[in-house]
Design a protein around this motif. Structure first.
Motif, PDB file in Angstrom:
ATOM      1  N   GLU A   1       3.683  -2.450 -11.261  1.00  0.00           N
ATOM      2  CA  GLU A   1       4.533  -2.789 -12.402  1.00  0.00           C
ATOM      3  C   GLU A   1       5.794  -1.938 -12.477  1.00  0.00           C
ATOM      4  OE1 GLU A   1       2.238  -2.734 -16.018  1.00  0.00           O
ATOM      5  OE2 GLU A   1       1.152  -4.568 -15.472  1.00  0.00           O
ATOM      6  N   HIS A   2       5.686  -0.663 -12.193  1.00  0.00           N
ATOM      7  CA  HIS A   2       6.827   0.248 -12.338  1.00  0.00           C
ATOM      8  C   HIS A   2       7.508   0.578 -11.010  1.00  0.00           C
ATOM      9  CE1 HIS A   2       5.622   2.039 -16.513  1.00  0.00           C
ATOM     10  NE2 HIS A   2       5.547   0.714 -16.483  1.00  0.00           N
ATOM     11  N   ASN A   3       6.733   0.677  -9.933  1.00  0.00           N
ATOM     12  CA  ASN A   3       7.295   1.124  -8.648  1.00  0.00           C
ATOM     13  C   ASN A   3       7.416   0.017  -7.616  1.00  0.00           C
ATOM     14  OD1 ASN A   3       5.059   3.581  -9.473  1.00  0.00           O
ATOM     15  ND2 ASN A   3       7.238   4.016  -9.511  1.00  0.00           N
ATOM     16  N   ASN A   4       6.938  -1.171  -7.945  1.00  0.00           N
ATOM     17  CA  ASN A   4       6.926  -2.306  -7.026  1.00  0.00           C
ATOM     18  C   ASN A   4       6.377  -1.904  -5.661  1.00  0.00           C
ATOM     19  OD1 ASN A   4       7.213  -5.017  -6.475  1.00  0.00           O
ATOM     20  ND2 ASN A   4       9.386  -4.880  -5.992  1.00  0.00           N
ATOM     21  N   ALA A   5       5.285  -1.148  -5.676  1.00  0.00           N
ATOM     22  CA  ALA A   5       4.645  -0.701  -4.435  1.00  0.00           C
ATOM     23  C   ALA A   5       4.289  -1.913  -3.588  1.00  0.00           C
ATOM     24  CB  ALA A   5       3.402   0.126  -4.730  1.00  0.00           C
ATOM     25  N   ASN A   6       4.708  -1.882  -2.331  1.00  0.00           N
ATOM     26  CA  ASN A   6       4.399  -3.002  -1.447  1.00  0.00           C
ATOM     27  C   ASN A   6       3.289  -2.672  -0.452  1.00  0.00           C
ATOM     28  OD1 ASN A   6       6.007  -1.347   0.139  1.00  0.00           O
ATOM     29  ND2 ASN A   6       7.655  -2.840   0.393  1.00  0.00           N
ATOM     30  N   VAL A   7       2.812  -1.434  -0.490  1.00  0.00           N
ATOM     31  CA  VAL A   7       1.650  -1.030   0.302  1.00  0.00           C
ATOM     32  C   VAL A   7       0.750  -0.173  -0.578  1.00  0.00           C
ATOM     33  CG1 VAL A   7       0.825   0.216   2.339  1.00  0.00           C
ATOM     34  CG2 VAL A   7       2.933  -1.129   2.488  1.00  0.00           C
ATOM     35  N   LEU A   8      -0.518  -0.531  -0.614  1.00  0.00           N
ATOM     36  CA  LEU A   8      -1.529   0.212  -1.369  1.00  0.00           C
ATOM     37  C   LEU A   8      -2.339   1.040  -0.389  1.00  0.00           C
ATOM     38  CD1 LEU A   8      -3.153   0.561  -4.079  1.00  0.00           C
ATOM     39  CD2 LEU A   8      -4.554  -1.358  -3.289  1.00  0.00           C
ATOM     40  N   CYS A   9      -2.500   2.329  -0.668  1.00  0.00           N
ATOM     41  CA  CYS A   9      -3.243   3.232   0.217  1.00  0.00           C
ATOM     42  C   CYS A   9      -4.410   3.857  -0.545  1.00  0.00           C
ATOM     43  CB  CYS A   9      -2.332   4.341   0.735  1.00  0.00           C
ATOM     44  SG  CYS A   9      -0.892   3.740   1.632  1.00  0.00           S
ATOM     45  N   MET A  10      -5.556   3.895   0.126  1.00  0.00           N
ATOM     46  CA  MET A  10      -6.748   4.505  -0.463  1.00  0.00           C
ATOM     47  C   MET A  10      -7.514   5.269   0.597  1.00  0.00           C
ATOM     48  SD  MET A  10      -8.284   1.547  -2.972  1.00  0.00           S
ATOM     49  CE  MET A  10      -8.148   0.217  -1.793  1.00  0.00           C
ATOM     50  N   GLY A  11      -8.412   6.120   0.141  1.00  0.00           N
ATOM     51  CA  GLY A  11      -9.232   6.916   1.040  1.00  0.00           C
ATOM     52  C   GLY A  11     -10.666   6.423   1.084  1.00  0.00           C
ATOM     53  N   GLY A  12     -11.133   6.106   2.283  1.00  0.00           N
ATOM     54  CA  GLY A  12     -12.499   5.635   2.461  1.00  0.00           C
ATOM     55  C   GLY A  12     -13.546   6.690   2.182  1.00  0.00           C
ATOM     56  N   ARG A  13     -13.149   7.957   2.208  1.00  0.00           N
ATOM     57  CA  ARG A  13     -14.080   9.051   1.915  1.00  0.00           C
ATOM     58  C   ARG A  13     -13.952   9.523   0.473  1.00  0.00           C
ATOM     59  NH1 ARG A  13     -12.331  11.720   7.534  1.00  0.00           N
ATOM     60  NH2 ARG A  13     -13.603  10.401   8.891  1.00  0.00           N
ATOM     61  N   VAL A  14     -13.081   8.841  -0.287  1.00  0.00           N
ATOM     62  CA  VAL A  14     -12.788   9.242  -1.665  1.00  0.00           C
ATOM     63  C   VAL A  14     -13.138   8.133  -2.652  1.00  0.00           C
ATOM     64  CG1 VAL A  14     -10.947  10.000  -3.230  1.00  0.00           C
ATOM     65  CG2 VAL A  14     -10.906  10.721  -0.832  1.00  0.00           C
ATOM     66  N   VAL A  15     -12.845   6.895  -2.274  1.00  0.00           N
ATOM     67  CA  VAL A  15     -13.030   5.738  -3.149  1.00  0.00           C
ATOM     68  C   VAL A  15     -14.152   4.868  -2.584  1.00  0.00           C
ATOM     69  CG1 VAL A  15     -11.918   3.664  -4.061  1.00  0.00           C
ATOM     70  CG2 VAL A  15     -10.590   5.767  -3.810  1.00  0.00           C
ATOM     71  N   GLY A  16     -15.128   4.571  -3.427  1.00  0.00           N
ATOM     72  CA  GLY A  16     -16.223   3.699  -2.998  1.00  0.00           C
ATOM     73  C   GLY A  16     -15.801   2.243  -3.005  1.00  0.00           C
ATOM     74  N   PRO A  17     -16.595   1.385  -2.368  1.00  0.00           N
ATOM     75  CA  PRO A  17     -16.228  -0.026  -2.254  1.00  0.00           C
ATOM     76  C   PRO A  17     -16.068  -0.753  -3.593  1.00  0.00           C
ATOM     77  CG  PRO A  17     -18.198   0.445  -0.946  1.00  0.00           C
ATOM     78  CD  PRO A  17     -17.826   1.706  -1.653  1.00  0.00           C
ATOM     79  N   GLY A  18     -16.922  -0.475  -4.549  1.00  0.00           N
ATOM     80  CA  GLY A  18     -16.817  -1.144  -5.851  1.00  0.00           C
ATOM     81  C   GLY A  18     -15.510  -0.821  -6.553  1.00  0.00           C
ATOM     82  N   LEU A  19     -15.170   0.453  -6.599  1.00  0.00           N
ATOM     83  CA  LEU A  19     -13.910   0.868  -7.212  1.00  0.00           C
ATOM     84  C   LEU A  19     -12.728   0.347  -6.404  1.00  0.00           C
ATOM     85  CD1 LEU A  19     -12.214   2.398  -9.262  1.00  0.00           C
ATOM     86  CD2 LEU A  19     -12.646   4.505  -7.939  1.00  0.00           C
ATOM     87  N   ALA A  20     -12.826   0.378  -5.095  1.00  0.00           N
ATOM     88  CA  ALA A  20     -11.734  -0.105  -4.245  1.00  0.00           C
ATOM     89  C   ALA A  20     -11.422  -1.570  -4.541  1.00  0.00           C
ATOM     90  CB  ALA A  20     -12.086   0.072  -2.772  1.00  0.00           C
ATOM     91  N   ILE A  21     -12.429  -2.377  -4.721  1.00  0.00           N
ATOM     92  CA  ILE A  21     -12.216  -3.801  -5.026  1.00  0.00           C
ATOM     93  C   ILE A  21     -11.520  -3.950  -6.373  1.00  0.00           C
ATOM     94  CG2 ILE A  21     -13.350  -6.016  -5.481  1.00  0.00           C
ATOM     95  CD1 ILE A  21     -13.298  -4.988  -2.458  1.00  0.00           C
TER      96      ILE A  21
END
Length: 148
Positions: free
Chosen positions: A96-116
């Protein structure tokens, strides 16, 4: 179409997100990696970032162990606004504010449920423009200054 890529640290989370995309009928292109074997995250950040910056894909998702390294690498490509996110609120506002065109997450930090939940929020958020566009223009000016 969404570009998706990861290193070995984000591989399992990438596969979970792809399963979600398949269930929802969301089109994507997987730029690798294709196993848990150790690889270098900048290689995959570059593939996805170039696909987004070049218009082959509308936006991208990148995953590594923490999400930090892959976001740093992706942000080196002109036109990329990669947001390292680990919560739903930040996902929404990165769009909404930064118009991010790539989303980055950590597989060792964020679980699958939260990632979805993060991916869903980010995909459904809309850039608000207005005062935020002025700020993005300033970011583009910085990018141009140092991209010589």
């Amino acid at each position: 179409m969404i570009a998706i890529g990861s290193d070995h640290g984000g591989y399992d989370l990438k596969e979970s997100i792809k399963k979600y995309f398949n269930e929802k009928g969301i089109e994507y292109k997987d730029f690798g990696t294709f196993s848990n074997e150790s690889v270098d995250y900048p290689d995959f950040a570059l593939k996805v970032a170039e696909a987004v910056a070049g218009g082959e894909c509308d936006r991208g998702i990148l995953l590594c162990g923490t999400g930090v390294g892959i976001s740093i690498a992706a942000n080196k490509v002109p036109g990329i606004r990669a947001a390292h996110v680990s919560d739903v609120f930040s996902a929404r506002y990165s769009k909404e504010h930064n118009n991010a065109n790539v989303l980055c997450m950590g597989g060792r930090v964020v679980g699958p449920g939260l990632a979805i939940m993060i991916v869903d929020e980010w995909l459904n958020a809309k850039f608000q423009g207005g005062r935020h566009q002025k700020r993005l223009d300033k970011i583009t000016d910085i990018e141009k200054k140092y991209s010589k």
